[in-house]
Design an enzyme around this catalytic site. Structure first.
Site, short mmCIF file in Angstrom:
data_model
loop_
_atom_site.label_atom_id
_atom_site.label_comp_id
_atom_site.label_asym_id
_atom_site.label_seq_id
_atom_site.Cartn_x
_atom_site.Cartn_y
_atom_site.Cartn_z
N CYS A 159 -6.86 1.30 2.85
CA CYS A 159 -7.69 2.50 2.90
C CYS A 159 -7.38 3.44 1.74
O CYS A 159 -8.20 4.26 1.36
CB CYS A 159 -7.51 3.20 4.24
SG CYS A 159 -8.16 2.25 5.62
N ASN A 171 -12.62 -2.38 0.74
CA ASN A 171 -11.65 -2.60 1.81
C ASN A 171 -12.23 -2.13 3.14
O ASN A 171 -12.71 -1.01 3.24
CB ASN A 171 -10.37 -1.79 1.53
CG ASN A 171 -9.36 -1.91 2.65
OD1 ASN A 171 -8.71 -2.94 2.77
ND2 ASN A 171 -9.23 -0.89 3.47
N GLU A 172 -12.22 -3.02 4.11
CA GLU A 172 -12.67 -2.68 5.47
C GLU A 172 -13.96 -1.89 5.45
O GLU A 172 -14.05 -0.77 6.00
CB GLU A 172 -11.58 -1.92 6.22
CG GLU A 172 -10.42 -2.80 6.57
CD GLU A 172 -9.48 -2.22 7.63
OE1 GLU A 172 -9.77 -1.15 8.18
OE2 GLU A 172 -8.45 -2.87 7.89
N GLU A 177 0.86 -1.19 0.00
CA GLU A 177 0.00 0.00 0.00
C GLU A 177 0.88 1.23 0.00
O GLU A 177 1.93 1.25 0.66
CB GLU A 177 -0.90 0.02 1.24
CG GLU A 177 -1.74 1.30 1.32
CD GLU A 177 -2.86 1.25 2.35
OE1 GLU A 177 -2.73 0.48 3.31
OE2 GLU A 177 -3.86 1.97 2.16
O1 AHR Z 1 -2.36 -1.45 6.63
C1 AHR Z 1 -2.72 -0.16 6.99
C2 AHR Z 1 -4.21 0.06 6.96
O2 AHR Z 1 -4.83 -0.79 7.87
C3 AHR Z 1 -4.88 -0.28 5.67
O3 AHR Z 1 -4.87 0.76 4.78
C4 AHR Z 1 -6.29 -0.57 6.08
O4 AHR Z 1 -6.92 -1.50 5.26
C5 AHR Z 1 -6.17 -1.01 7.51
O5 AHR Z 1 -7.00 -0.28 8.33
#
Ligand code: AHR
Length: 616
Positions: A216, A347-348, A23
């Site tokens: 995120c 995601n999440e 990321e």
């Molecule tokens: O890994 C860091 C963050 O943790 C990622 O962006 C998110 O998916 C999670 O909250």
């Protein structure tokens, strides 16, 4: 006592079981894996993105009249700003961390887009030390004509430095316009523009897959909507913004609060996955904002467009070189398909019903056209407020094949949850453990993760993919820790968790050998515990804390007085200063911890006097 039954075979373990999650957080891309040495090469940094930014961030005027212009003289609609020099004039770039790092004997490709209102303007680019002494022979170019044209040259460093500068000057009179001022080492991983030491450290893990680009990060639209009007800035991460010639790629203000160039874009992610022998696993935004935000985009046309973009992404990765999007891949230098088999949507996500309504639209459209693609859903953030259970229930009902789980917990949590997957439904969705880490970078964290991973392997019939997170952190630009690999502008080093992951990842077994272990628990001395906390967006106060034994026996009251318990800063006091967390005593002389709300896991130590002893 360890009992191993070598005559029996447990679950098969897929070769792709362990992978990496890349990321663009902690400046993992620009100033990190993407080898570009110039920061803010296209002058797009904007105070609206980050109060400390301006068009000349990382640049300093050297001489003459130096302006950043945002007008019709621009190179293209996605590259809005450019540098305007009233000649003679010059600017200096200071790169990332302590400067531009160069190594004696290495060659560096300089390039710039330029136009002049004179018949011809001399331009010089030199890598210097901070005092302006050249570290190699300068590049000399004649800019001709008032149309945007790319000029190139090579600098051969004659000295090694970690504090280098790039000095660009124009001579004569008139106005010289510059954009996309770039300096890239010739020596990159497989010649594909990625920083060698970082890419090699990742390759050494022999990852089975690469999940990208977030996290995120994918949900940037949570701040300003999925299609922000401010041209290409502040959008959700949209793959089409990130391909093609770099000067035509947008830059974006990302979820983690800094400007990203997209020099490391979807083509590069696919190519890197191939270069390290891993399956690519992209994540696209679902048009519901996860990551602690609760916004829903209710626009059927926009949803339809994103679904179509995702179909186009699959064609970009897998389509023949004469298909619409496959042709773009071929034009970028890769006629052969990239063998995409898995793709995640969202995601999440913390709005289960709203997310699933959109996820199924993506999934159904994808599988109607590409039935072999596994479309990965998710289980929201770590179990909070029933979201996790609700998402699992909805995912099961929808017949989802694979669910992405995330959790960041204490080492003791990892030790105590080795059996997490023992009870998972063998006929339900498979698990992609896309993000996990115990909350620090010490040896004990790695050990607790290793213990937990034996539970993943034992359940390899359910847990099909797993990746530690985050992967990379530039030590001077940290939004999140712990991280697997750390670096600055010239060096990189793996954490204990990196070495531990390498052991597992380079020794993936074929199948589980059933075993049992028994031990006599030792009694435990009074506890000093570390508690990892993450607060999103706003500061939070922690006061009433329950501490129990693993069996649930209350060990401490939940209402600490000043003498029973004391919050202290962790060994890395600087974090607390930087991030503004502090300890205070309230009126009743109790200790509370106030965190800064900076979206990062921080370590706080709670020193407790035990009143009882328990086995664990
Ligand atoms: O890994 C860091 C963050 O943790 C990622 O962006 C998110 O998916 C999670 O909250």
């Amino acid at each position: 006592t360890l009992k191993i039954d070598a005559t029996k075979k447990g679950a098969s373990i897929d070769d792709s079981m362990y992978g990496v999650f890349f990321e663009d957080i902690n400046r993992a891309a620009d100033g990190g894996l993407y080898a570009e040495l110039v920061q803010n090469r296209s002058f797009e940094y904007d105070p609206a993105d980050n109060a400390s930014y301006h068009g000349l961030t990382s640049w300093a005027p050297h001489s003459g009249t130096v302006d950043v212009a945002d007008d019709t003289g621009r190179m293209n609609e996605r590259n809005r700003r450019y540098l305007k020099l009233g000649l003679p004039a010059g600017v200096i770039n200071s790169g990332y961390n302590s400067g531009i790092a160069v190594q004696s004997g290495q060659r560096y490709d300089f390039s710039v887009w330029a136009r002049t209102d004179q018949a011809s303007t001399p331009l010089t680019a030199a890598v210097t030390d901070p005092a302006g002494t050249p570290l190699g022979d300068p590049v000399k170019i004649q800019v001709r004509g008032d149309g945007w044209t790319r000029y190139t040259g090579t600098v051969r460093a004659q000295k090694t430095s970690t504090t280098g500068r790039l000095l660009v000057t124009g001579g004569g009179a008139g106005t010289l316009r510059l954009d996309m001022i770039s300096l890239l080492p010739q020596d990159t991983f497989k010649g594909h523009g990625l920083r060698r030491d970082l890419a090699e450290k990742i390759a050494a893990l022999k990852p089975g897959f690469v999940r990208f680009p977030g996290g995120c990060l994918v949900n940037t639209g949570s701040h300003y909507g999925y299609d922000a009007p401010n041209f290409e800035r502040r959008r959700s991460y949209q793959w089409k913004d990130t391909i093609g010639p770099v000067e035509q790629r947008a830059t974006n203000w990302n979820f983690w609060g800094y400007n990203q160039s997209y020099g490391l874009g979807y083509f590069e992610y696919f190519q890197f996955s191939e270069d390290v022998g891993a399956m690519p696993l992209p994540v696209v935004p679902a048009l519901v904002t996860g990551c602690g935000q609760n916004r829903v985009t209710d626009d059927p046309a926009l949803l339809a467009r994103h679904v179509q973009d995702t179909l186009d992404l699959i064609e970009f990765a897998n389509g023949p070189a004469d298909s619409t999007w496959g042709r773009k891949r071929a034009e970028m230098g890769h006629p052969k398909p990239f063998k995409l088999t898995h793709l995640a949507v969202g995601n999440e996500e913390n709005l289960p019903d709203e997310f699933m309504a959109r996820f199924t639209k993506f999934r159904d459209a994808i599988n109607a056209k590409y039935p072999d693609i596994t479309v990965v859903s998710n289980s929201g953030p770590d179990d909070t407020g029933g979201t996790f259970d609700r998402l699992w229930q909805l995912n099961k009902q929808a017949g989802v094949k694979m669910i992405d789980e995330h959790y960041y917990n204490s080492p003791s949590w990892f030790l105590e949850n080795n059996n997490r997957y023992d009870s998972y439904d063998r006929n339900g969705p498979k698990v992609f453990l896309g993000e996990y880490a115990s909350q620090d970078n010490r040896y004990f964290n790695a050990l607790s993760e290793a213990a937990f991973m034996t539970g993943l392997e034992r359940n390899a019939d359910v847990v099909k993919l797993a990746s530690y997170a985050p992967l990379l952190a530039n030590e001077d630009y940290v939004q999140w820790r712990p991280d697997m690999i750390w670096f600055n502008n010239h060096a990189s080093w793996g954490s204990a968790s990196y070495e531990m992951q390498k052991l597992f990842m380079t020794n993936v077994g074929d199948h589980v050998v059933p075993s049992t272990a028994s031990a006599t628990p030792s009694t435990q001395a009074p506890i000093t515990g570390a508690i990892g906390l993450s607060t999103w967006a706003t500061a939070a106060t922690y006061d009433d804390v329950n501490v129990t034994s693993a069996a649930g026996q209350a060990l401490f009251s939940d209402d600490f007085s000043g003498t029973d318990a004391q919050w202290t800063k962790s060994g890395r006091g600087a974090w607390n200063v930087v991030n503004g967390a502090y300890v205070q005593s309230d009126a009743a002389a109790e200790d509370t911890l106030v965190t800064a709300g900076d979206k990062s896991w921080r370590d706080y130590t709670l020193n407790l006097k035990a009143t009882k002893q328990a086995g664990r």
